[in-house]
Write a protein that holds these residues in place. Structure first.
Motif, mmCIF file in Angstrom:
data_model
loop_
_atom_site.group_PDB
_atom_site.id
_atom_site.type_symbol
_atom_site.label_atom_id
_atom_site.label_comp_id
_atom_site.label_asym_id
_atom_site.label_seq_id
_atom_site.Cartn_x
_atom_site.Cartn_y
_atom_site.Cartn_z
ATOM 1 N N LEU A 125 30.773 38.391 37.377
ATOM 2 C CA LEU A 125 29.466 38.177 38.011
ATOM 3 C C LEU A 125 28.854 36.864 37.563
ATOM 4 O O LEU A 125 28.267 36.124 38.360
ATOM 5 C CB LEU A 125 28.529 39.342 37.674
ATOM 6 N N SER A 126 28.985 36.571 36.281
ATOM 7 C CA SER A 126 28.451 35.326 35.744
ATOM 8 C C SER A 126 29.111 34.129 36.412
ATOM 9 O O SER A 126 28.438 33.162 36.803
ATOM 10 C CB SER A 126 28.657 35.288 34.231
ATOM 11 N N ALA A 127 30.436 34.173 36.541
ATOM 12 C CA ALA A 127 31.153 33.081 37.193
ATOM 13 C C ALA A 127 30.775 32.966 38.664
ATOM 14 O O ALA A 127 30.641 31.861 39.204
ATOM 15 C CB ALA A 127 32.659 33.291 37.044
ATOM 16 N N ALA A 128 30.589 34.119 39.324
ATOM 17 C CA ALA A 128 30.236 34.097 40.742
ATOM 18 C C ALA A 128 28.870 33.458 40.975
ATOM 19 O O ALA A 128 28.655 32.799 42.004
ATOM 20 C CB ALA A 128 30.246 35.519 41.299
ATOM 21 N N PHE A 129 27.944 33.636 40.024
ATOM 22 C CA PHE A 129 26.603 33.070 40.162
ATOM 23 C C PHE A 129 26.481 31.693 39.509
ATOM 24 O O PHE A 129 25.383 31.133 39.457
ATOM 25 C CB PHE A 129 25.561 34.020 39.572
ATOM 26 N N GLY A 130 27.581 31.152 39.003
ATOM 27 C CA GLY A 130 27.581 29.799 38.493
ATOM 28 C C GLY A 130 27.018 29.614 37.102
ATOM 29 O O GLY A 130 26.710 28.495 36.700
ATOM 30 N N THR A 131 26.879 30.696 36.336
ATOM 31 C CA THR A 131 26.440 30.584 34.945
ATOM 32 C C THR A 131 27.647 30.655 34.024
ATOM 33 O O THR A 131 28.736 31.066 34.437
ATOM 34 C CB THR A 131 25.438 31.692 34.579
ATOM 35 N N ASN A 132 27.456 30.284 32.782
ATOM 36 C CA ASN A 132 28.555 30.239 31.824
ATOM 37 C C ASN A 132 28.818 31.635 31.259
ATOM 38 O O ASN A 132 27.983 32.167 30.525
ATOM 39 C CB ASN A 132 28.215 29.275 30.690
ATOM 40 N N PRO A 133 29.951 32.248 31.558
ATOM 41 C CA PRO A 133 30.236 33.594 31.052
ATOM 42 C C PRO A 133 30.252 33.663 29.533
ATOM 43 O O PRO A 133 29.909 34.690 28.944
ATOM 44 C CB PRO A 133 31.610 33.916 31.631
ATOM 45 N N VAL A 146 28.348 32.265 27.456
ATOM 46 C CA VAL A 146 26.989 32.302 26.905
ATOM 47 C C VAL A 146 26.279 33.601 27.261
ATOM 48 O O VAL A 146 25.509 34.141 26.462
ATOM 49 C CB VAL A 146 26.179 31.086 27.401
ATOM 50 N N THR A 147 26.541 34.118 28.459
ATOM 51 C CA THR A 147 25.747 35.251 28.957
ATOM 52 C C THR A 147 26.449 36.599 28.885
ATOM 53 O O THR A 147 25.816 37.610 28.591
ATOM 54 C CB THR A 147 25.339 34.991 30.418
ATOM 55 N N ALA A 148 27.768 36.644 29.149
ATOM 56 C CA ALA A 148 28.440 37.929 29.359
ATOM 57 C C ALA A 148 28.458 38.802 28.113
ATOM 58 O O ALA A 148 28.076 39.978 28.158
ATOM 59 C CB ALA A 148 29.863 37.698 29.865
#
Length: 222
Positions: free
Chosen positions: A171-179, A181-183
């Motif tokens: 989901l993080s990759a799909a929304f363009g954020t850094n997995p 850092v967030t996942a």
């Protein structure tokens, strides 16, 4: 840059030449040149959200205070449940982020990843749960009723943790954020609260059933 943007050649592969070295140099340089204040700025927002989420765990414990009062021994295994959930979920996060970086999976592979990670988590939880139950059967310091609770809760928490650990990087990759850092922090935040809910709900059900059975078999006193 997200993990799915990385083109990481495998050691010894034909592509692991000068282009791979240039890519690695760019990656190292971007981290090495990042200032401390910039690192804080890019991370503090997410950490603040996660911190608020972690506070929910305190409210979960408070809402199940009656269960803890009835069986204080349950509190001994809270770190085990939460720690296991975080550990197994982190393994799933790392595995999926690596697969994304190597272009072995894409966000569209969500169903395959969900089935694989949840099944893996369930099987690992069952194995560890059986060990806990066997320990409760031979160790006088642990009641079998609590052993049953932990043995049931571990597979469910493990399944849930692995499922989150597999899906959040996608989901993080799909929304363009850094997995990276967030996942993992988001998975841990969710598991800390929901894992406690799973644990205490199972405890309430199991202990309630055991208590009802004992009440039925207690002979009436004349």
């Amino acid at each position: 840059m997200t993990a799915v943007d990385l083109d990481l050649p495998m050691p010894g592969s034909p592509t692991a030449g000068s282009s791979g070295k240039d890519s690695d140099a760019n990656l190292v340089g971007s981290y090495a040149t990042e200032g401390i204040l910039e690192a804080v700025r890019t991370r503090i927002g997410w950490l603040s959200v996660f911190f608020i989420g972690l506070m929910l765990a305190a409210f979960v414990v408070e809402s199940f205070e009656d269960v803890l009062k009835r069986e204080v021994e349950l509190s001994y295994f809270v770190p085990l449940l939460i720690g296991h959930g975080g550990n197994t979920g982190s393994q799933a996060v790392s595995s999926v982020i690596r697969a994304l970086a190597l272009k072995q999976v894409r966000p569209r592979d969500v169903i395959m990843v969900a089935i694989k990670e949840s099944s893996t988590g369930m099987l690992m939880g069952i194995a560890l749960g059986l060990l806990i139950y066997l320990l409760s059967a031979v160790w006088s310091g642990m009641s079998q009723s609590v052993g049953v609770v932990v043995a049931i809760a571990l597979p469910l928490v493990s399944l849930w943790s692995n499922l989150l650990g597999g899906l959040l990087p996608l989901l993080s990759a799909a929304f363009g954020t850094n997995p990276a850092v967030t996942a993992a922090p988001l998975m841990t935040t969710i598991v800390d609260s929901t894992g406690l809910v799973i644990y205490f709900v199972i405890a309430r059900m199991v202990l309630g059933t055991i208590g009802a059975d004992k009440a039925v078999h207690v002979p009436a006193v004349a």
